[in-house]
Enzyme design. Structure first.
Site, PDB file in Angstrom:
ATOM      1  N   HIS A 130      38.713  72.307  37.336  1.00  0.00           N
ATOM      2  CA  HIS A 130      39.677  71.249  37.651  1.00  0.00           C
ATOM      3  C   HIS A 130      41.081  71.866  37.667  1.00  0.00           C
ATOM      4  CE1 HIS A 130      37.169  67.562  36.739  1.00  0.00           C
ATOM      5  NE2 HIS A 130      36.485  68.433  36.005  1.00  0.00           N
TER       6      HIS A 130
ATOM      7  N   HIS B  54      32.579  73.898  38.323  1.00  0.00           N
ATOM      8  CA  HIS B  54      33.826  73.529  38.989  1.00  0.00           C
ATOM      9  C   HIS B  54      34.992  73.680  38.028  1.00  0.00           C
ATOM     10  CE1 HIS B  54      31.827  69.935  37.364  1.00  0.00           C
ATOM     11  NE2 HIS B  54      33.025  69.458  37.097  1.00  0.00           N
TER      12      HIS B  54
ATOM     13  N   ASP C 231      39.424  65.993  43.848  1.00  0.00           N
ATOM     14  CA  ASP C 231      38.603  65.150  42.975  1.00  0.00           C
ATOM     15  C   ASP C 231      38.740  63.707  43.448  1.00  0.00           C
ATOM     16  OD1 ASP C 231      37.717  63.498  40.683  1.00  0.00           O
ATOM     17  OD2 ASP C 231      37.595  65.424  39.652  1.00  0.00           O
ATOM     18  N   ILE C 232      37.618  63.032  43.571  1.00  0.00           N
ATOM     19  CA  ILE C 232      37.607  61.672  44.103  1.00  0.00           C
ATOM     20  C   ILE C 232      38.212  60.662  43.117  1.00  0.00           C
ATOM     21  CG2 ILE C 232      35.310  60.900  43.303  1.00  0.00           C
ATOM     22  CD1 ILE C 232      36.493  60.605  46.897  1.00  0.00           C
TER      23      ILE C 232
HETATM   24  P1  AMP Z   1      32.931  66.998  35.029  1.00  0.00           P
HETATM   25  O1  AMP Z   1      31.534  67.404  35.468  1.00  0.00           O
HETATM   26  O2  AMP Z   1      32.924  66.304  33.708  1.00  0.00           O
HETATM   27  O3  AMP Z   1      33.892  68.169  35.041  1.00  0.00           O
HETATM   28  O4  AMP Z   1      33.474  65.940  36.083  1.00  0.00           O
HETATM   29  C1  AMP Z   1      33.076  65.963  37.429  1.00  0.00           C
HETATM   30  C2  AMP Z   1      34.242  65.605  38.310  1.00  0.00           C
HETATM   31  O5  AMP Z   1      33.760  65.558  39.644  1.00  0.00           O
HETATM   32  C3  AMP Z   1      34.871  64.242  38.018  1.00  0.00           C
HETATM   33  O6  AMP Z   1      36.267  64.397  37.829  1.00  0.00           O
HETATM   34  C4  AMP Z   1      34.550  63.404  39.256  1.00  0.00           C
HETATM   35  O7  AMP Z   1      35.571  62.507  39.609  1.00  0.00           O
HETATM   36  C5  AMP Z   1      34.364  64.482  40.315  1.00  0.00           C
HETATM   37  N1  AMP Z   1      33.478  64.078  41.399  1.00  0.00           N
HETATM   38  C6  AMP Z   1      32.235  63.571  41.303  1.00  0.00           C
HETATM   39  N2  AMP Z   1      31.710  63.310  42.520  1.00  0.00           N
HETATM   40  C7  AMP Z   1      32.670  63.673  43.410  1.00  0.00           C
HETATM   41  C8  AMP Z   1      32.750  63.643  44.842  1.00  0.00           C
HETATM   42  N3  AMP Z   1      31.743  63.187  45.596  1.00  0.00           N
HETATM   43  N4  AMP Z   1      33.891  64.082  45.421  1.00  0.00           N
HETATM   44  C9  AMP Z   1      34.923  64.536  44.675  1.00  0.00           C
HETATM   45  N5  AMP Z   1      34.900  64.598  43.327  1.00  0.00           N
HETATM   46  C10 AMP Z   1      33.802  64.161  42.699  1.00  0.00           C
END
Ligand code: AMP
Length: 130
Positions: A95, A93, A29-30
């Site tokens: 986490h 996804h 996660d970024i």
């Molecule tokens: P959620 O959809 O609420 O579960 O959150 C989406 C997650 O994706 C967040 O924790 C972001 O930090 C992560 N995220 C979004 N874009 C990227 C990316 N390009 N690379 C890695 N993680 C990402």
């Protein structure tokens, strides 16, 4: 239009890759809550985990389990927490968050700012343990 995660899978957007096979992909996660915070995704696009067919859902969970073991070993955390939200990115996804205390799982916590070198070395260390 392809989701941002499909574009990551396709190599159009960079990521710190942890794992890939025919059907699944995992990367850091970024905006990590903790060092090693990893996202595990199916390559198929769907925005809701419980819409996945049984085989894809079960396979995703098994891949997450495999990565969680490597993540625990790599980060030496007490356990790996699991959360599914999907409020931001409409591509399923899971986490995986290394945790030592309950509050480590609070998504309202400030996110870590890690250098590219550190993210790269974290991803490599997890990947080599899978
Ligand atoms: P959620 O959809 O609420 O579960 O959150 C989406 C997650 O994706 C967040 O924790 C972001 O930090 C992560 N995220 C979004 N874009 C990227 C990316 N390009 N690379 C890695 N993680 C990402």
């Amino acid at each position: 239009m392809a989701t941002i995660f499909t574009r990551i899978i396709n190599g159009e957007i960079p990521c710190y890759k942890v794992y890939e096979d025919e059907k699944y992909f995992a990367f850091l996660d970024i905006n990590p809550l903790k060092k090693g915070h990893t996202l595990v995704i199916p390559k198929v696009e769907d925005d809701y985990i419980f819409n996945l067919d049984d085989e894809t859902y079960a396979g995703l969970c098994l891949v997450a389990k495999k990565i969680a073991k490597a993540l625990k070993e790599s980060t030496k955390c007490q356990r790996v927490g699991v959360t599914v939200m999907g409020m931001e990115v409409p591509h399923v996804h899971i986490h995986l968050v290394p945790m030592d205390k309950e509050k480590d799982m609070l998504f309202s916590n400030p996110k870590l700012e890690l250098s590219a070198d550190e993210m790269k070395s974290i991803a490599e260390d997890i990947a080599k343990r899978i």
